[in-house]
Design a protein around this motif. Structure first.
Motif, short mmCIF file in Angstrom:
data_model
loop_
_atom_site.label_atom_id
_atom_site.label_comp_id
_atom_site.label_asym_id
_atom_site.label_seq_id
_atom_site.Cartn_x
_atom_site.Cartn_y
_atom_site.Cartn_z
N VAL A 36 0.84 -1.20 0.00
CA VAL A 36 0.00 0.00 0.00
C VAL A 36 0.87 1.25 0.00
CG1 VAL A 36 -1.73 1.31 1.28
CG2 VAL A 36 -1.90 -1.18 1.14
N ALA A 37 1.86 1.29 0.88
CA ALA A 37 2.71 2.47 0.99
C ALA A 37 3.49 2.72 -0.30
CB ALA A 37 3.67 2.32 2.17
N GLY A 38 4.02 1.66 -0.90
CA GLY A 38 4.79 1.82 -2.13
C GLY A 38 3.96 2.43 -3.26
N LEU A 39 2.71 1.99 -3.38
CA LEU A 39 1.84 2.54 -4.43
C LEU A 39 1.54 4.01 -4.20
CD1 LEU A 39 -0.64 -0.44 -4.95
CD2 LEU A 39 1.15 0.34 -6.53
N VAL A 40 1.29 4.40 -2.95
CA VAL A 40 1.00 5.80 -2.64
C VAL A 40 2.23 6.67 -2.89
CG1 VAL A 40 0.31 7.41 -0.83
CG2 VAL A 40 -0.80 5.19 -0.99
N ILE A 41 3.39 6.19 -2.47
CA ILE A 41 4.64 6.93 -2.70
C ILE A 41 4.86 7.15 -4.20
CG2 ILE A 41 7.15 6.78 -2.55
CD1 ILE A 41 6.76 5.34 0.16
N GLY A 42 4.73 6.08 -4.97
CA GLY A 42 4.94 6.18 -6.41
C GLY A 42 3.95 7.11 -7.08
N ALA A 43 2.69 7.07 -6.64
CA ALA A 43 1.67 7.95 -7.23
C ALA A 43 2.01 9.41 -6.99
CB ALA A 43 0.30 7.61 -6.65
N GLY A 44 2.43 9.75 -5.77
CA GLY A 44 2.80 11.13 -5.46
C GLY A 44 3.95 11.61 -6.34
N MET A 45 4.93 10.75 -6.55
CA MET A 45 6.07 11.11 -7.38
C MET A 45 5.67 11.34 -8.83
SD MET A 45 8.99 8.51 -5.94
CE MET A 45 9.84 8.82 -4.38
N LEU A 46 4.84 10.46 -9.37
CA LEU A 46 4.46 10.58 -10.77
C LEU A 46 3.62 11.83 -11.02
CD1 LEU A 46 3.65 6.85 -11.60
CD2 LEU A 46 5.60 8.19 -12.39
N ILE A 47 2.71 12.14 -10.11
CA ILE A 47 1.90 13.35 -10.26
C ILE A 47 2.80 14.59 -10.24
CG2 ILE A 47 0.15 14.79 -9.15
CD1 ILE A 47 -1.16 12.17 -8.18
N SER A 48 3.73 14.63 -9.30
CA SER A 48 4.59 15.80 -9.15
C SER A 48 5.56 15.96 -10.31
CB SER A 48 5.36 15.71 -7.83
OG SER A 48 6.07 16.90 -7.58
N SER A 49 5.91 14.87 -10.96
CA SER A 49 6.87 14.96 -12.07
C SER A 49 6.33 15.85 -13.19
CB SER A 49 7.19 13.56 -12.62
OG SER A 49 6.06 12.99 -13.26
N ARG A 50 5.01 16.04 -13.25
CA ARG A 50 4.41 16.86 -14.30
C ARG A 50 4.70 18.34 -14.12
NH1 ARG A 50 3.59 14.08 -18.48
NH2 ARG A 50 2.11 15.68 -19.20
N VAL A 51 5.18 18.73 -12.93
CA VAL A 51 5.45 20.14 -12.68
C VAL A 51 6.79 20.59 -13.27
CG1 VAL A 51 6.73 20.05 -10.50
CG2 VAL A 51 5.12 21.92 -10.90
N ALA A 52 7.63 19.63 -13.63
CA ALA A 52 8.96 19.97 -14.16
C ALA A 52 8.81 20.77 -15.45
CB ALA A 52 9.76 18.70 -14.42
N PRO A 53 9.39 21.97 -15.52
CA PRO A 53 9.25 22.80 -16.73
C PRO A 53 9.83 22.09 -17.94
CG PRO A 53 10.17 24.07 -14.90
CD PRO A 53 10.20 22.63 -14.49
N GLN A 54 9.19 22.34 -19.09
CA GLN A 54 9.69 21.80 -20.35
C GLN A 54 9.86 22.93 -21.34
OE1 GLN A 54 9.00 17.43 -21.32
NE2 GLN A 54 6.96 18.29 -21.25
N SER A 55 11.09 23.09 -21.81
CA SER A 55 11.38 24.09 -22.85
C SER A 55 12.64 23.68 -23.56
CB SER A 55 11.55 25.48 -22.23
OG SER A 55 11.98 26.40 -23.21
N HIS A 56 12.66 23.88 -24.81
CA HIS A 56 13.85 23.49 -25.58
C HIS A 56 14.75 24.68 -25.89
CE1 HIS A 56 12.68 19.30 -26.27
NE2 HIS A 56 11.45 19.77 -26.31
N SER A 57 14.47 25.80 -25.26
CA SER A 57 15.29 27.00 -25.50
C SER A 57 16.01 27.39 -24.24
CB SER A 57 14.38 28.16 -25.94
OG SER A 57 13.73 27.84 -27.14
N PHE A 58 17.28 27.14 -24.20
CA PHE A 58 18.09 27.44 -23.02
C PHE A 58 19.34 28.19 -23.42
CE2 PHE A 58 15.39 24.14 -21.54
CZ PHE A 58 15.21 24.39 -20.19
N ALA A 59 19.89 28.91 -22.44
CA ALA A 59 21.07 29.74 -22.70
C ALA A 59 22.36 29.00 -22.40
CB ALA A 59 20.99 31.02 -21.88
N PHE A 60 22.26 27.69 -22.21
CA PHE A 60 23.49 26.94 -21.98
C PHE A 60 23.42 25.63 -22.77
CE2 PHE A 60 20.47 26.40 -18.56
CZ PHE A 60 20.31 25.03 -18.46
#
Length: 456
Positions: free
Chosen positions: A188-212
């Motif tokens: 039970v705990a493993g599934l809840v932990i994994g679900a929280g991580m997967l939902i939060s991964s969507r917040v990571a910004p995505q852009s292909h234009s960077f200055a480095f």
């Protein structure tokens, strides 16, 4: 995200959900794994501590590499998301296997099983945690905005500690067979932990234009980058040393809570009440610490929270002479302080990253977070290790599931000291290292977005 734009509520919410995963993984193994090894699998206390430490040492080795690789991936693909998703997908499997030791294995074989499974579990967690910690410096550049972002992350973190710290033992107790109970808990705990991580991964910004520009980095380069980060950034060294010492203190108390419940309070289920007493005040006061920080500054507020926690921990030494229900009051005070101890340094870390970027260039948030996570992991791991050393020195008797033992008085004293006096001393030492942190609002507020540049 433009430097003048406040972080949105949706971003705050999605980022905070990730702490359901990080809080769960930081809490549940720290609470039950050593106890599972000593009192279900019959593994000696020192050997149990070694197992946990080996997994954490591996964590320390790979975190800087994951951080540097995450920076390179950000530059190449525009996002850290793939690392976070991989961690969220694999962690539930390895978490379940950690507690799925086959019946009939002896202590040595059981220890090897847990070591391998927990190392893999820790690897999956690092794949998510390292880029997750790097994100605040990329999501917003405002001094107070970062406090707001990290405050709500800590609200979810404290909720996760309550959910897993109190709920994990309840799930474990659903089965009469201790081994089956641990399997139910892990699934039970493993599934809840994994679900929280997967939902939060969507917040990571995505852009292909960077200055480095992306660069492939060898392991040696990754470690050299981490060492260079520590060498050039005095605020980072001070903040990291403080957080490590506090992680050691809280990791020690976390690992010792089940022993206090079972052998001092004479109720294995009392660990649930300990966590309720710890987290209920933290949930209420986490936003309050953010308000205080906006008035007094993060540094001064962090000092106050740490001092209150140290006093509360020191008072628990009285359990040696008078164990009883009064323990929940100082634990509640410690919980109120703990909310500030978590949110404030995490809100200060993006300030450190942005301050460094002014002189040394952007795109290094992953390197910072890799070193930070390695330090945090070291502190928490040494907490469990310190507990097992104290237990061994004080004569603690290990056992297998169903075996009745009586602990000597010396072992009870060792349990209480590791839960009170030692953490209090560590907290005082952390205040000494914190004095070297010199960044203030005037150094970091209203900074131009230097971590990444989105070209319209």
């Amino acid at each position: 995200m433009d430097a003048t734009t406040h972080v949105s509520r949706a971003t705050i919410a999605r980022y905070a959900v990730g702490s359901l995963g990080t809080g769960g993984f930081a809490t549940l193994p720290g609470l039950v794994l050593v106890y599972y090894l000593t009192d279900t699998l019959g593994i000696a206390a020192l050997a149990a501590g070694l197992i946990v430490t080996l997994a954490k040492v591996w964590d320390v080795i790979i975190d800087p590499v994951i951080g540097a690789t995450s920076d390179a991936s950000l530059a190449r693909t525009g996002s850290r998301r793939r690392f976070m998703m991989l961690g969220g997908l694999t962690l539930p499997v390895f978490f379940f296997l950690t507690f799925a030791v086959p019946t009939g294995l002896g202590p040595v074989a059981s220890g090897l099983w847990v070591t391998l499974a927990f190392v893999l579990c820790a690897t999956a967690f690092s794949l998510f945690q390292v880029p997750y910690i790097a994100l605040p410096a990329e999501l917003t550049s405002g001094y107070d905005d970062r406090t707001r972002l990290l405050t709500w992350r800590v609200v979810v973190l404290t909720l996760a500690i309550l959910l897993f710290g109190a709920g994990g033992p309840i799930l474990r107790g659903l089965a009469d067979d201790a081994r089956v109970g641990y399997l139910v808990m892990a699934a039970v705990a493993g599934l809840v932990i994994g679900a929280g991580m997967l939902i939060s991964s969507r917040v990571a910004p995505q852009s292909h234009s960077f200055a480095f520009v992306a660069q492939r980095r060898s392991l040696g380069v990754a470690y050299r980058d981490g060492a260079a980060t520590l060498a050039r950034s005095a605020p980072f060294r001070a903040l990291l040393a403080t957080f490590m010492l506090q992680g050691l203190a809280t990791g020690l108390m976390l690992a010792g809570a089940q022993y206090v419940a079972t052998w001092v309070l004479r109720s294995e289920d009392a660990v649930t009440l300990l966590f309720v007493a710890l987290i209920a005040p933290a949930l209420l006061l986490a936003p309050v610490w953010g308000v205080v920080a906006r008035r007094l500054g993060k540094y001064r507020t962090f000092v106050i929270a740490s001092g209150v926690f140290a006093l509360a921990a020191a008072s628990l030494i009285a359990l040696i002479w008078a164990p009883g229900g009064w323990v929940y009051l100082p634990v509640a005070v410690a919980g109120a302080a703990y909310a500030g101890m978590q949110s404030l340094p995490m809100a200060m870390l993006p300030d450190v990253i942005s301050y460094d970027a002014r002189s040394n260039g952007s795109g290094k948030a992953g390197t910072f977070s890799g070193v930070w996570t390695a330090g945090e992991t070291t502190g928490m791991a040494l907490g469990a290790t310190t507990l097992t050393i104290v237990l061994a020195l004080s004569g603690y008797l290990e056992s297998v599931a169903g075996q009745a033992v009586t602990q000597p008085d010396s072992a009870l004293v060792g349990i209480v000291v590791s839960f009170s006096a030692v953490p209090a001393v560590l907290m005082v030492l952390s205040l000494v290292t914190l004095r070297a942190y010199r960044l203030r609002r005037s150094d970091t507020d209203n900074e131009i977005e230097v971590v990444r540049e989105v070209i319209a």
